[in-house]
Write a protein that holds these residues in place. Structure first.
Motif, PDB file in Angstrom:
ATOM      1  N   ASP A 202       0.817  -1.217   0.000  1.00  0.00           N
ATOM      2  CA  ASP A 202       0.000   0.000   0.000  1.00  0.00           C
ATOM      3  C   ASP A 202       0.857   1.277   0.000  1.00  0.00           C
ATOM      4  O   ASP A 202       0.704   2.148   0.855  1.00  0.00           O
ATOM      5  CB  ASP A 202      -0.956  -0.014   1.225  1.00  0.00           C
ATOM      6  N   ALA A 203       1.770   1.327  -0.967  1.00  0.00           N
ATOM      7  CA  ALA A 203       2.544   2.565  -1.184  1.00  0.00           C
ATOM      8  C   ALA A 203       2.293   3.000  -2.628  1.00  0.00           C
ATOM      9  O   ALA A 203       1.936   2.181  -3.479  1.00  0.00           O
ATOM     10  CB  ALA A 203       4.027   2.299  -0.948  1.00  0.00           C
ATOM     11  N   ILE A 204       2.489   4.283  -2.889  1.00  0.00           N
ATOM     12  CA  ILE A 204       2.232   4.834  -4.229  1.00  0.00           C
ATOM     13  C   ILE A 204       3.551   4.896  -4.993  1.00  0.00           C
ATOM     14  O   ILE A 204       4.545   5.432  -4.483  1.00  0.00           O
ATOM     15  CB  ILE A 204       1.602   6.247  -4.088  1.00  0.00           C
ATOM     16  N   LEU A 205       3.549   4.344  -6.197  1.00  0.00           N
ATOM     17  CA  LEU A 205       4.756   4.398  -7.038  1.00  0.00           C
ATOM     18  C   LEU A 205       4.698   5.655  -7.905  1.00  0.00           C
ATOM     19  O   LEU A 205       3.811   5.797  -8.753  1.00  0.00           O
ATOM     20  CB  LEU A 205       4.849   3.144  -7.916  1.00  0.00           C
ATOM     21  N   ILE A 206       5.641   6.576  -7.648  1.00  0.00           N
ATOM     22  CA  ILE A 206       5.691   7.839  -8.406  1.00  0.00           C
ATOM     23  C   ILE A 206       6.854   7.773  -9.388  1.00  0.00           C
ATOM     24  O   ILE A 206       8.006   7.615  -8.982  1.00  0.00           O
ATOM     25  CB  ILE A 206       5.904   9.050  -7.460  1.00  0.00           C
ATOM     26  N   LEU A 207       6.531   7.889 -10.670  1.00  0.00           N
ATOM     27  CA  LEU A 207       7.570   7.938 -11.707  1.00  0.00           C
ATOM     28  C   LEU A 207       7.830   9.389 -12.058  1.00  0.00           C
ATOM     29  O   LEU A 207       6.957  10.056 -12.610  1.00  0.00           O
ATOM     30  CB  LEU A 207       7.107   7.146 -12.924  1.00  0.00           C
ATOM     31  N   ASP A 208       9.014   9.869 -11.718  1.00  0.00           N
ATOM     32  CA  ASP A 208       9.398  11.238 -12.069  1.00  0.00           C
ATOM     33  C   ASP A 208       9.930  11.207 -13.501  1.00  0.00           C
ATOM     34  O   ASP A 208      11.046  10.763 -13.765  1.00  0.00           O
ATOM     35  CB  ASP A 208      10.461  11.733 -11.074  1.00  0.00           C
ATOM     36  N   GLU A 209       9.082  11.684 -14.422  1.00  0.00           N
ATOM     37  CA  GLU A 209       9.440  11.717 -15.854  1.00  0.00           C
ATOM     38  C   GLU A 209       9.685  13.159 -16.302  1.00  0.00           C
ATOM     39  O   GLU A 209       9.511  13.493 -17.468  1.00  0.00           O
ATOM     40  CB  GLU A 209       8.331  11.070 -16.693  1.00  0.00           C
ATOM     41  N   ILE A 210      10.053  13.986 -15.337  1.00  0.00           N
ATOM     42  CA  ILE A 210      10.207  15.417 -15.621  1.00  0.00           C
ATOM     43  C   ILE A 210      11.303  15.666 -16.659  1.00  0.00           C
ATOM     44  O   ILE A 210      11.148  16.496 -17.544  1.00  0.00           O
ATOM     45  CB  ILE A 210      10.445  16.155 -14.284  1.00  0.00           C
ATOM     46  N   GLN A 211      12.372  14.912 -16.555  1.00  0.00           N
ATOM     47  CA  GLN A 211      13.444  15.045 -17.552  1.00  0.00           C
ATOM     48  C   GLN A 211      13.362  13.929 -18.600  1.00  0.00           C
ATOM     49  O   GLN A 211      13.606  14.167 -19.784  1.00  0.00           O
ATOM     50  CB  GLN A 211      14.804  15.016 -16.849  1.00  0.00           C
ATOM     51  N   SER A 212      13.017  12.728 -18.171  1.00  0.00           N
ATOM     52  CA  SER A 212      13.100  11.579 -19.084  1.00  0.00           C
ATOM     53  C   SER A 212      11.869  11.422 -19.966  1.00  0.00           C
ATOM     54  O   SER A 212      11.884  10.633 -20.911  1.00  0.00           O
ATOM     55  CB  SER A 212      13.321  10.293 -18.271  1.00  0.00           C
TER      56      SER A 212
END
Ligand SMILES: Cc1ncc(COP(=O)(O)O)c(C=O)c1O
Length: 376
Positions: A202-212
């Protein structure tokens, strides 16, 4: 009034730009292989982009998020279609850090928990929670250090599971490919394991795609190389091609309610016009195919440079690792050969983040310059 002096500046003053080129006040032409930190996606002053923003400004530049803004709906619809992420909702803001702040806040609201897992060498921005999950103590002030964050080695799934088991983690945040840190990335099995572990605990997976993101890595988002579905995806940089805009793509698992998030400027009419135009150009010019073609060419041609010990990254988010620090090389590229490139936390790594419309001929120019500098 003086400027608050926080940036060591190169002694160049650009006054105009077009496509992959920047021109200074003496009309000297510079090849832009850095896109102002990976921001320039569709090319400088693209005529369609410029005319769309100008037209919008003639009609309506800004009004608040308390009234209807059909441009936001159009942007969300288009972004969903072009990225393949139709089953997400969009929250608009103004920058990368702000996108990550909102993502982390949503994860914490949703799970009722506060600790975040982040990774060594990560960079997620300079504001409150975003800087706290950034692995750089120098840019964390005491006020930021109040956040509860655990930094783990990239690709160490056992360590992630050990932390998640403790039951207090609201989010795991990870870059599609690390940018500022030096182009390291998770393996496909690691990303897949993160996805399943986050579900299990029960954790949230955050994908930081700000650069990629935004096509830079040869797919719309870098995580799409790994066949996963993150709970939240954050974007900025290439999204507006220089117009400040950020976005949080939120899966259906996270529910919206009035007042949960908010912003004055986020999603304003001008920013939406810019972002819609970027997506139109990415589609019309098939820029993601261009990213893959030019990337293949780059990777084959760069083999001529024997001083490069390792090449990291994907698409047009590349890091060239030398066995010496690249500060002087970068200066020579700028001042002697008029080519912009980037550095990273890894001082031996030269970062290449050109506009997605860059051509093979530009890569030839770069390789010729590298050869000349390295033989001298
Ligand atoms: C991966 C990543 N996340 C977040 C940010 C922060 O974005 P901004 O500078 O727009 O706040 C950056 C900026 O370099 C970044 O590379």
């Amino acid at each position: 009034m003086n400027l608050f002096d926080v940036y060591p500046l190169y002694n160049i003053t650009p006054v105009k730009a077009e496509g992959c080129y920047i021109y200074d006040e003496n009309n000297i032409e510079y090849l832009d292989l850095y896109g102002g930190h990976g921001v320039i996606s569709v090319g400088h002053t693209h005529p369609d982009y410029v005319s769309k923003i100008k037209k919008q400004l003639d009609n309506l530049g800004f009004y608040s998020n308390a009234i209807k803004n059909p441009l936001q709906v159009e942007l969300a619809d288009k972004l969903g279609k072009v990225s393949g992420c139709t089953n997400y909702s969009l929250f608009l803001c103004n920058s990368g850090a702000e996108a990550n702040e909102n993502a982390l806040k949503l994860a914490s609201f949703h799970t009722g928990k506060a600790r975040v897992i982040s990774f060594k060498n990560s960079f997620h921005g300079r504001t409150s929670a975003a800087v706290a999950v950034t692995d750089n103590p120098k840019i964390n002030a005491p006020i930021n250090k109040q956040q509860i964050v655990t930094f783990l080695e990239l690709n160490d799934a056992d360590a992630v599971e050990n932390e998640l088991k403790k039951g207090d983690v609201c989010a795991v945040i990870i870059e599609g490919i690390q940018g500022v840190g030096g182009l390291d990335e998770g393996t496909t099995p690691f990303f897949k394991k993160l996805e399943s572990l986050c579900k299990e605990y029960d954790a949230i997976l955050i994908l930081d795609e700000i650069q990629s993101g935004y096509g830079r890595c040869g797919k719309f988002f870098a995580f799409q190389h790994h066949d996963i579905q993150p709970d939240i995806i954050t974007t900025a940089k290439g999204m507006g091609n220089g117009f400040p805009i950020g976005g949080v793509l939120i899966s259906a698992k996270l529910k919206a309610s009035y007042g949960l998030l908010g912003t004055t400027f986020g999603g304003n009419h001008l920013a939406c016009a810019a972002a819609i135009s970027v997506l139109e150009i990415i589609e019309k010019e098939d820029l993601i195919t261009n990213v893959n073609d030019v990337s293949d060419y780059f990777l084959s041609e760069i083999k001529q440079i024997s001083q490069i010990k390792n090449i990291k990254g994907k698409g047009l988010m590349l890091g060239l690792e030398f066995d010496f620090e690249i500060g002087e090389l970068r200066k020579k590229l700028i001042y002697e050969h008029h080519i912009f490139t980037g550095g990273a936390m890894n001082k031996k790594l030269l970062r290449i983040l050109p506009p997605l419309s860059v051509k093979k001929v530009h890569i030839d120019t770069f390789i010729k310059a590298l050869k000349e500098i390295l033989k001298s």
